[in-house]
Design a protein around this motif. Structure first.
Motif, PDB file in Angstrom:
ATOM      1  N   GLN A 158       2.136 -19.725  14.759  1.00 56.62           N
ATOM      2  CA  GLN A 158       2.526 -19.711  13.354  1.00 56.62           C
ATOM      3  C   GLN A 158       2.362 -18.312  12.773  1.00 56.62           C
ATOM      4  N   LEU A 159       3.368 -17.879  12.015  1.00 59.31           N
ATOM      5  CA  LEU A 159       3.265 -16.633  11.264  1.00 59.31           C
ATOM      6  C   LEU A 159       2.391 -16.892  10.038  1.00 59.31           C
ATOM      7  N   VAL A 160       1.303 -16.114   9.912  1.00 58.24           N
ATOM      8  CA  VAL A 160       0.335 -16.354   8.839  1.00 58.24           C
ATOM      9  C   VAL A 160       0.406 -15.282   7.757  1.00 58.24           C
ATOM     10  N   LEU A 161       0.582 -14.018   8.149  1.00 59.08           N
ATOM     11  CA  LEU A 161       0.573 -12.920   7.186  1.00 59.08           C
ATOM     12  C   LEU A 161       1.693 -11.938   7.473  1.00 59.08           C
ATOM     13  N   GLU A 162       2.266 -11.389   6.425  1.00 60.42           N
ATOM     14  CA  GLU A 162       3.185 -10.248   6.503  1.00 60.42           C
ATOM     15  C   GLU A 162       2.737  -9.230   5.457  1.00 60.42           C
ATOM     16  N   HIS A 163       2.628  -7.969   5.866  1.00 55.74           N
ATOM     17  CA  HIS A 163       2.206  -6.948   4.914  1.00 55.74           C
ATOM     18  C   HIS A 163       2.961  -5.651   5.193  1.00 55.74           C
ATOM     19  N   GLU A 164       3.530  -5.071   4.146  1.00 52.16           N
ATOM     20  CA  GLU A 164       4.276  -3.821   4.288  1.00 52.16           C
ATOM     21  C   GLU A 164       3.316  -2.638   4.218  1.00 52.16           C
ATOM     22  N   VAL A 165       3.326  -1.800   5.252  1.00 56.67           N
ATOM     23  CA  VAL A 165       2.455  -0.630   5.286  1.00 56.67           C
ATOM     24  C   VAL A 165       3.033   0.401   6.240  1.00 56.67           C
ATOM     25  N   ASN A 166       3.002   1.658   5.818  1.00 57.72           N
ATOM     26  CA  ASN A 166       3.328   2.773   6.714  1.00 57.72           C
ATOM     27  C   ASN A 166       2.031   3.150   7.414  1.00 57.72           C
ATOM     28  N   LEU A 167       1.883   2.683   8.641  1.00 58.18           N
ATOM     29  CA  LEU A 167       0.590   2.791   9.304  1.00 58.18           C
ATOM     30  C   LEU A 167       0.186   4.237   9.553  1.00 58.18           C
ATOM     31  N   ALA A 168       1.103   5.050  10.066  1.00 61.00           N
ATOM     32  CA  ALA A 168       0.772   6.456  10.330  1.00 61.00           C
ATOM     33  C   ALA A 168       0.407   7.172   9.033  1.00 61.00           C
ATOM     34  N   GLY A 169       1.144   6.895   7.970  1.00 60.45           N
ATOM     35  CA  GLY A 169       0.834   7.506   6.684  1.00 60.45           C
ATOM     36  C   GLY A 169      -0.512   7.056   6.161  1.00 60.45           C
ATOM     37  N   HIS A 170      -0.842   5.782   6.377  1.00 59.76           N
ATOM     38  CA  HIS A 170      -2.104   5.263   5.852  1.00 59.76           C
ATOM     39  C   HIS A 170      -3.311   5.844   6.593  1.00 59.76           C
ATOM     40  N   VAL A 171      -3.253   5.904   7.927  1.00 56.23           N
ATOM     41  CA  VAL A 171      -4.417   6.406   8.667  1.00 56.23           C
ATOM     42  C   VAL A 171      -4.423   7.924   8.765  1.00 56.23           C
ATOM     43  N   GLY A 172      -3.345   8.569   8.310  1.00 56.15           N
ATOM     44  CA  GLY A 172      -3.322  10.029   8.213  1.00 56.15           C
ATOM     45  C   GLY A 172      -3.159  10.749   9.529  1.00 56.15           C
ATOM     46  N   ASP A 173      -2.575  10.070  10.533  1.00 57.49           N
ATOM     47  CA  ASP A 173      -2.375  10.701  11.832  1.00 57.49           C
ATOM     48  C   ASP A 173      -1.279   9.942  12.565  1.00 57.49           C
ATOM     49  N   THR A 174      -0.782  10.551  13.640  1.00 56.42           N
ATOM     50  CA  THR A 174       0.250   9.894  14.448  1.00 56.42           C
ATOM     51  C   THR A 174      -0.358   9.034  15.548  1.00 56.42           C
ATOM     52  N   GLU A 175      -1.655   9.190  15.797  1.00 54.52           N
ATOM     53  CA  GLU A 175      -2.322   8.439  16.854  1.00 54.52           C
ATOM     54  C   GLU A 175      -3.638   7.899  16.339  1.00 54.52           C
ATOM     55  N   ALA A 176      -4.095   6.786  16.934  1.00 57.73           N
ATOM     56  CA  ALA A 176      -5.310   6.140  16.432  1.00 57.73           C
ATOM     57  C   ALA A 176      -5.985   5.359  17.545  1.00 57.73           C
ATOM     58  N   TRP A 177      -7.274   5.088  17.324  1.00 65.23           N
ATOM     59  CA  TRP A 177      -8.003   4.169  18.188  1.00 65.23           C
ATOM     60  C   TRP A 177      -7.760   2.750  17.705  1.00 65.23           C
ATOM     61  N   ILE A 178      -7.701   1.827  18.637  1.00 63.31           N
ATOM     62  CA  ILE A 178      -7.531   0.412  18.293  1.00 63.31           C
ATOM     63  C   ILE A 178      -8.602  -0.396  19.019  1.00 63.31           C
ATOM     64  N   GLY A 179      -9.000  -1.487  18.391  1.00 61.98           N
ATOM     65  CA  GLY A 179     -10.016  -2.333  19.004  1.00 61.98           C
ATOM     66  C   GLY A 179     -10.481  -3.408  18.049  1.00 61.98           C
ATOM     67  N   PHE A 180     -11.739  -3.816  18.219  1.00 62.22           N
ATOM     68  CA  PHE A 180     -12.270  -4.963  17.498  1.00 62.22           C
ATOM     69  C   PHE A 180     -13.639  -4.652  16.908  1.00 62.22           C
ATOM     70  N   THR A 181     -13.924  -5.292  15.784  1.00 63.92           N
ATOM     71  CA  THR A 181     -15.254  -5.257  15.188  1.00 63.92           C
ATOM     72  C   THR A 181     -15.653  -6.683  14.824  1.00 63.92           C
ATOM     73  N   ALA A 182     -16.951  -6.886  14.631  1.00 66.48           N
ATOM     74  CA  ALA A 182     -17.449  -8.194  14.198  1.00 66.48           C
ATOM     75  C   ALA A 182     -18.842  -8.011  13.632  1.00 66.48           C
ATOM     76  N   SER A 183     -19.314  -9.023  12.901  1.00 65.07           N
ATOM     77  CA  SER A 183     -20.667  -8.952  12.359  1.00 65.07           C
ATOM     78  C   SER A 183     -21.208 -10.338  12.078  1.00 65.07           C
ATOM     79  N   THR A 184     -22.527 -10.385  11.936  1.00 67.12           N
ATOM     80  CA  THR A 184     -23.224 -11.565  11.436  1.00 67.12           C
ATOM     81  C   THR A 184     -24.110 -11.134  10.271  1.00 67.12           C
ATOM     82  N   GLY A 185     -24.597 -12.116   9.538  1.00 70.11           N
ATOM     83  CA  GLY A 185     -25.554 -11.848   8.467  1.00 70.11           C
ATOM     84  C   GLY A 185     -26.711 -12.818   8.620  1.00 70.11           C
ATOM     85  N   THR A 186     -26.923 -13.672   7.623  1.00 70.88           N
ATOM     86  CA  THR A 186     -27.889 -14.752   7.774  1.00 70.88           C
ATOM     87  C   THR A 186     -27.249 -15.945   8.475  1.00 70.88           C
TER      88      THR A 186
END
Length: 249
Positions: free
Chosen positions: A204-232
């Motif tokens: 199922q398609l859940v989200l669509e968002h318009e963004v110029n990715l290179a313009g947003h991150v300020g470079d032509t190349e980037a690292w990609i991966g995952f993050t996660a966290s817990t709290g209480t």
């Protein structure tokens, strides 16, 4: 566009730009399991590569948090992605352990570096990483969240301000699911899909968002991966497989 059509389009766009063309079935990143990934994947904080438990066939997985209090983890491919071009990232996720679980994971594109690690709790492991784009799979309702089972697109490493949100059509906690993030560089459009692993389920398609990715991150190349966290609230937050079709640098 069908997945095979997207992969073919990615290959054609790479070839047209003068980069070596790869076959549509030859991904930039390919971890059907995470066996052998230790030299190509930078892990930070609580993140580690472990053998899965409780499965009939044990396999090497990426565990972002092992289920303790106030943990954060990140993992970044050392193969950088050309964000001026289209790409597709697909991964299998399993968020489990105590109920209710917290806080969730994010697929992140960032230019801070392979040691980037953000805050615990509602920070989902990416708070403070900027410039960045994060796609959240959020299992805990903080004051700024629409629910405890939602997806979000967040720009600039601040989960307090979500550019787009949507209720997840399936439970994010307790059962494995597949996710797919597709970026169409020509249209500057990000799409996020999700699929239960139950028999007969459809993506199922859940989200669509318009963004110029290179313009947003300020470079032509980037690292990609995952993050996660817990709290209480606690959770073991695992990635079982990961594939990326796109152009590397």
């Amino acid at each position: 566009m069908a997945r095979g059509g997207l992969a073919a389009a990615l290959t054609l766009s790479i070839a047209a730009a003068g980069a070596p063309a790869r076959a549509a079935d030859d991904p930039l990143i390919d971890y059907p399991t995470f066996k052998g990934a230790s030299q190509a994947l930078d892990r930070n904080g609580a993140a580690d590569l472990i053998l899965s438990s409780g499965d009939k066939a044990r396999q090497k997985i990426l565990r972002l948090t092992p289920g303790g209090y106030r943990q954060s983890g990140s993992a970044w491919s050392l193969t950088k992605l050309d964000v001026t071009r289209s790409f597709e990232s697909e991964f299998k996720v399993y968020l489990h352990h105590f109920r209710p679980g917290a806080d969730g994971i994010a697929f992140v594109v960032q230019t801070e570096g392979p040691r980037a690690l953000g805050g615990w709790g509602g920070g989902l492991g990416y708070r403070g990483i900027e410039p960045s784009l994060a796609v959240e799979f959020d299992t805990y309702q903080n004051s700024y969240d629409p629910s405890r089972n939602h997806l979000a697109v967040v720009l600039g490493g601040n989960p307090d301000y979500q550019a787009d949100t949507a209720e997840a059509p399936i439970p994010l906690f307790g059962k494995p699911f597949n996710a797919r993030v597709v970026y169409d560089a020509g249209a500057s459009l990000l799409r996020v899909y999700i699929k239960s692993l139950s028999a007969g389920s459809t993506e199922q398609l859940v989200l669509e968002h318009e963004v110029n990715l290179a313009g947003h991150v300020g470079d032509t190349e980037a690292w990609i991966g995952f993050t996660a966290s817990t709290g209480t609230g606690l959770s073991k937050q695992d990635i079982y497989s990961w594939t990326v079709h796109g152009s590397g640098v």
